[in-house]
Structure formats: C-alpha cells, structure tokens
Motif scaffolding. Sequence first.
Motif, PDB file in Angstrom:
ATOM      1  N   THR A 268       0.816  -1.221   0.000  1.00 31.96           N
ATOM      2  CA  THR A 268       0.000   0.000   0.000  1.00 31.96           C
ATOM      3  C   THR A 268       0.846   1.266   0.000  1.00 31.96           C
ATOM      4  O   THR A 268       0.303   2.355  -0.129  1.00 31.96           O
ATOM      5  N   THR A 269       2.163   1.163   0.177  1.00 31.22           N
ATOM      6  CA  THR A 269       3.006   2.353   0.021  1.00 31.22           C
ATOM      7  C   THR A 269       3.987   2.147  -1.134  1.00 31.22           C
ATOM      8  O   THR A 269       4.987   2.831  -1.231  1.00 31.22           O
ATOM      9  N   ASN A 270       3.673   1.171  -1.988  1.00 30.65           N
ATOM     10  CA  ASN A 270       4.518   0.928  -3.154  1.00 30.65           C
ATOM     11  C   ASN A 270       4.266   2.031  -4.175  1.00 30.65           C
ATOM     12  O   ASN A 270       3.134   2.250  -4.573  1.00 30.65           O
ATOM     13  N   THR A 271       5.297   2.751  -4.570  1.00 32.89           N
ATOM     14  CA  THR A 271       5.112   3.834  -5.541  1.00 32.89           C
ATOM     15  C   THR A 271       5.454   3.338  -6.940  1.00 32.89           C
ATOM     16  O   THR A 271       6.002   2.253  -7.098  1.00 32.89           O
ATOM     17  N   VAL A 272       5.117   4.149  -7.947  1.00 31.92           N
ATOM     18  CA  VAL A 272       5.405   3.740  -9.325  1.00 31.92           C
ATOM     19  C   VAL A 272       6.906   3.524  -9.506  1.00 31.92           C
ATOM     20  O   VAL A 272       7.341   2.551 -10.128  1.00 31.92           O
ATOM     21  N   ALA A 273       7.708   4.420  -8.928  1.00 32.34           N
ATOM     22  CA  ALA A 273       9.156   4.288  -9.084  1.00 32.34           C
ATOM     23  C   ALA A 273       9.643   2.985  -8.453  1.00 32.34           C
ATOM     24  O   ALA A 273      10.537   2.324  -8.980  1.00 32.34           O
ATOM     25  N   ARG A 274       9.039   2.590  -7.333  1.00 34.81           N
ATOM     26  CA  ARG A 274       9.421   1.323  -6.709  1.00 34.81           C
ATOM     27  C   ARG A 274       8.960   0.143  -7.567  1.00 34.81           C
ATOM     28  O   ARG A 274       9.645  -0.866  -7.651  1.00 34.81           O
ATOM     29  N   PHE A 275       7.792   0.279  -8.167  1.00 30.86           N
ATOM     30  CA  PHE A 275       7.316  -0.777  -9.068  1.00 30.86           C
ATOM     31  C   PHE A 275       8.315  -0.962 -10.210  1.00 30.86           C
ATOM     32  O   PHE A 275       8.717  -2.085 -10.540  1.00 30.86           O
ATOM     33  N   ILE A 276       8.745   0.162 -10.788  1.00 31.67           N
ATOM     34  CA  ILE A 276       9.713   0.107 -11.897  1.00 31.67           C
ATOM     35  C   ILE A 276      11.006  -0.536 -11.403  1.00 31.67           C
ATOM     36  O   ILE A 276      11.583  -1.399 -12.071  1.00 31.67           O
ATOM     37  N   TYR A 277      11.428  -0.138 -10.208  1.00 37.72           N
ATOM     38  CA  TYR A 277      12.675  -0.672  -9.658  1.00 37.72           C
ATOM     39  C   TYR A 277      12.586  -2.187  -9.436  1.00 37.72           C
ATOM     40  O   TYR A 277      13.475  -2.931  -9.834  1.00 37.72           O
TER      41      TYR A 277
END
Lengths: 325, 453
Positions: A268-277
């Motif tokens: 629930t605190t996963n951001t788009v940049a973290r998804f990409i990473y």
Amino acid sequence: MQNASSSTQLSPKAKRKSISYDKYGYLFVAPFFIVFIVFQLYSICFTFYTSVTDAAGWDKILNNQVIGFENFRQLFDPSSKIFNYFWGSLGNTVIMWLFNFVPQLGMALLLASWFTDSRLRLKFQGGFKVLIFMPNIITAATIGMLFMSLFSYPVAPVNTLLQQFGISSAPIEYFRSTPISRGLISFLQWWMWYGNTMIIMIAGILGINPSLFEASLVDGCSSRQVFWKVTLPLIKPILLYNLVTSLVGGLTMFDIPHMMTQGGPNDTTNTVARFIYTQGFNTPNNFNIASASSVVLFIIIVICSLILSAIMKDREPRAVRRAAK
Amino acid sequence: MKKILALVLALMLLAGCMSFAAAEEQITLNVWSFTNELEGMIANYYAPNHPNVTINYTIYPTDGGAYTTAVDTLLAADAASEEAPDVFTLEAAFVKKYVNSDWTADLIGDLGFTEEELAVAIPVMRQIGTSNVNGKLKGLSWQATPGALMYRASLAEKYLGVTSPEEMQALVADWDLFLETAAKVNEASEGATKMIVGEGDIWNAYNFGRSQGWVVDGKLVIDDVLYDFLDMIKTLEEDDLTNKGGAWTEVWFQGMKTDSTFCFFLPTWGLHYTLKPNCGLTTNDTMDDAALQAACEADGGTYGDWRMIAGPMGYSWGGTWIGANAAKVAAASDAKKAAIKDFIAFFTLSEDFLYQYAKDSGDFVGSNAVVEKILAEGGTPNPFLGGQDHYAIFAEAANLANGSIMTDYDETMNNLWRDNVTTPYSKGEVELDAAIANFKAAVAAQFPELVVE
C-alpha cells in the motif's frame, strides 16, 4: 563576467581587431552537454527503445527484438498480471503526494506571507528560514532509514517513549498500518520540502512591485485581503512552477518509501518508481516492463503538467475578457 | 553511480593494459570480487607460491546490486574481452543465477577437475555450486556456512533443568519438540524469556527442510514444509512465544545481550561476527575475546553462556563461491586453463592452504578432509561457548544440510513470501487462502515466464 563587461565596453575598437572569445564559451559548457548526452539523453532514448522490445533479463538487454506495444498492452490490459500492481502503485503515489502537497503549499504560503509582511516585521527571520529549510539538506534515504528505526517494532524510540509516558500500553506496529505508513511518508515529504517551497514563495512575493502593496494599504485593505487579492494572483507563475516540480518529484517518489517501508504493508506504500525498480532490478530483471512503465509515467507527468499550466494560464484572459465586456 | 562505474572501468582497463605489457611470460588472471577478503588471501597465501601468476583484483561492492550489474553488463557485452574476469566470486544471494547460466565454466568438463579431487568438498556447498539446469558443477567454496542453534546455558538450566548440550538437543530434535520447549520456556520464565525473536530466526532452517526448490520445470512450487512453517509461526505468535521482532532489528540484538531471548539460529559467520560482538551491553566488534569477557563481566552480558547444538534442522546460510568465466576459459591456452584450475583448486580444495587458513582465521572451511584433520587434533575449544568445540557441531550440521533446493529465484521469492504470506498471515491480518493467492499474484507479476497455478 569581467571579460564580458570589458568586451562590451571595448566593443567598437575590438570589432576591428575581430578577436572573438565566443568560441571558448562552447568549451566551458561542453562538459555539461557531454555528461548529459552520455548519461541522460542516451539513457532516456534507450528507455524508449527498450519499452518496445522483449528485453527481459541481462542476457537480452543487448540482443533483444522489437516486439511492438506488447509491454504497453500489459500495462493497460486489466486481465494482465501486472495491471493491478502498476495502477495500484500509481494510486498509492498520488494519495501520498496529495497528502504531502496540499499541506506543504498551505504552510509555505502562510510562512512566506508572514515573513514578507511589512506590518509584522518578524524578528530572527534568517534563523527561522534556516531552521525551516534544514530538513531539505539531509538526503531522503537517510531520513527514510532514520524514521524506520525510530518507528520500528517492538523496541524503538517512539514505542518506548509512548509507553514510558503511559500513552500506549503495548508497543504499536506502525508499519503494519496502511494509514500510518502512508501518513508518515506524506509527513516526511512535507517536512522535507515545505521549507524549500517557502523560500521559492518568498522570492516570488519579493518580486512583486511594492507599490502595489502600498496602494492596497492606502485603499484600506486588511492583511487577508492583500494576500488573497494582491499577493496570490501575482505569484501564480511561481505557484505553477512549484506545482509542476512537486508533481514531477511526487510521482517519481522513491527513496523514502523504499528505505522506510519497502512498499509495505501489503504494497500500500509501493510507488510507481518502486514498481519500476522491482520489475527492472530484482530477478528476473524485466527491463522491458520497467521501461514501458517509465514511458507511461513520463506521459502521465507530461499530460498533468500541460493540464496544470492550461488551468493556471486560462484564468487571466477570461477575467480580462469579462472586464472588457 | 554510472560515472563511478565508468571511471572504475576506465582505470581497470588501464591497469589491465599496464600489467599485461609488464609481464609477458607470466600468466595474468583477472579476479573479480565484492569484498577484499579474497584479495587478502591471495596476498598472504597464494601469491608467495605462484610467482608466475599475476592477479588483477577488482572489487565492486554488492550494495545496490553494483557487483551483479558490473558482471552482467560486461558478460552480456563481450564475455571474452581482455578486461573480463577469468575468475569471479559469487555470493549466496546470486550464486544460483550464475551457475545456472552459460556464463560460468563447467569445472569438470571444461577445467578438468576430477571426482577424486572433489570428494573432500562439503556436499551442501557443492550442491549449491551445481547448475539446476544441467547438473554441471560450476562453483566451489573455500568456506562452508552451516547453521546451528545457539542457546543460553544458564537459562536452559533455570527453566528447563538442562545441563548438557546433548539434553538440550533432545528437547529440540524436531519442530514439534521445539514448540513444546518454547512453551515451557515461556511458562517457566513467566514470559520474561521467549524462545526466539521472530519468524526471521527459523525461516532459514525451515527453508532448508523443503524437498523441492521454489521452481521445478518452470512451475512455481510451494513445498508442504512452508505450510508447516506458517502453522509454526502462527502458533508461536498467537501463544506469545516470540519477542515479535525481525532479524537485525533492535530487539534481535537485545536478545543477544539480555535474558529476553532463549536461542538463535546462526551460521558460522553469525557466531563470530554477529553474536559475539553483540553479547554484552557495552561490547563492540573491535574487541577480542578477553575484552569481550571483561566488558560482559563489568557491564552485564552473555559471554561464555552460549552453547551450540545442531537443532531441529540442518541448514546453510550464506557463503562465497568461486566460478570461472566460460568464454575466457574456452579461449584460454592450456597453460592459462591450468592456472585457472589451479587458482580455484588452491582456494577451495588444497588441504595445506585450507588447514593453514582455518588455523589462522578460525573460519569453517569447505573441505571435509581439513575439518576432520582439525577435529582429530582436538578441535577448537571456544571460550565464548563455555569451552565447547564449534568445529565439531558445525561439521555435524554441515553434512545435514541439503543444498539442492536452492534456485536462482530464491532471493526475490523469499521476500515475496515474507511480505505477502508470513507476516500478514502470522499477525492474523489475512486468511491463509487469501495470503497464498496474493503471493501467487505477486510471483506472476514479477516472473512473467513462470507457470503459476
């Protein structure tokens, strides 16, 4: 600087000799452009290229095939495996950005109007500005680590403190609660950036012609009226700049969620940049999906920025038009 | 990051050219690693015996994946190039990725290792160094990292009436007994001492109890042992038998210094580099044994109160393997091939070196022959363990662990399993079915090629 001023003074004589120092200017700016082209422009172009290939994994990064828009289809097809994760992370990012940005802008405007108010004449302005700006100097990753240890469970400073003061009877597991985790991230973003925004706002307000303020005071405006009717409309370009930079920064938010919550609890605190990473840099390195997500994020940011600038610019002509009628 | 990488690459290229020009009749080996550990071993043990071999040693840290990124990009671009490594070291987190790829050379087929030479290698480390794809041996390790169970002797006597490690082992011989003992410790200490700190402690041991790895024939496999693990964690959490913390957190280290935790599952390096420096309230990792003991006596601590047993399950945690670059081996002259083989054999199989190294460093080495030799000489009585011989216990544990269940999916899979299943399920946030469904969805999103049923 000296060169430039002396050459303008001597220009009539210098023209005849025709010694031009202009070309050295290119030399001085060359390092930036070389570094920019190699490490940024090339990477950006390569990302666009990778997003339409099957480059999953290191062995395919240089030996890939162009497969068209399959990666983008996966991002937009609700039945694909990654659809929920990508759009879910975008939702998380927007929520955390809003809860950071709205208070940040409010706080920055309030402080900026206080600091520039000629009737208030606050003392120790410099000291306050430095203190407020201070959190921005620390690296976001450091702050993320710091707050992770402060709020960790079951033995950590915050838990121990609350128990000692009798506020809570048992240790609280902060990072298993979605509202607290998101709230902490928003708070940290706010805390880090409101000082920076405030400085920009002060610069904007100081750029307004003082005679306008004097005129409004002579006309008997209250402080509130001066702020809403004079200051705010005149710093609109600065607000737009701030809105756009904050939007770009907010949508690419990475360090604090990555260091503090690792995207948890339950993504629930996963951001788009973290998804990409995680797509690109955890096994099995889905560079194609990561690149396609980056391109989609880029397009979203461009569209949002255009919409914002359209909204902000549109108003004045309409008001002028109305006035003209 | 990229700028630093480019700089390092450029410097390395320069260094490579220079040494190549300087030593014409010499054989030059490019060695890549992620710490200076091997560099020290080369300088102290290898170089004096091998004057004709020049070693170009390059370090990339593992932080942020810098090492794997450097290896991957170079091998993908041109694995046979001058600056590419001949030999490179592989950490437990990513060893499987490389031994399963075509980038590492087959030690038996390509380099000529024989079964007689390899017979001394500790099986678990050899299994991990073997490719899951074609069963070829690709990497060998100079150390073995078996795990054991370390418990507090004084607490065992106080709460369980246990006075010897043998009696203690009988109380935790399998997981059911382990749970019973955990309940007893909690009851007898009235909640002051918990069996373990949290799920992170028993995860590694349970993980090695699986009969299949995460992926078999391109399909996701959730071994039954993992469901047992969930039951165990759920029971431990519900009955309040843990300190409810994670590994490497404040409460974990506190358990080492105080009476709050009864036992820890730690491997060879965990004993020396984690438990020992954290055994007292004022201890740190620069202290030697005498200083640790003095600090514990003065300010409180647990020095000398630890005992070691094999525990309910043999397992391995960590380790470093040496592998050879397949492209460079294929292009190498016979002399160079022999040098590469000799380099790997020297560090991982040579009895003389491993014996000396074990004596000097106290490290648990990866050769059963050397381990037996040290045990035959009377072992290594360890004052930290009240005079117990850690070599004997680790030797027993090392041959219990089964390395064949490790896959290149492990690191990502373990994290997804913890975040989607272990943590939310054990804390009662989700039902088991929903947790497993979440895990499967997350695996499918991360591994598009994998069949998830």
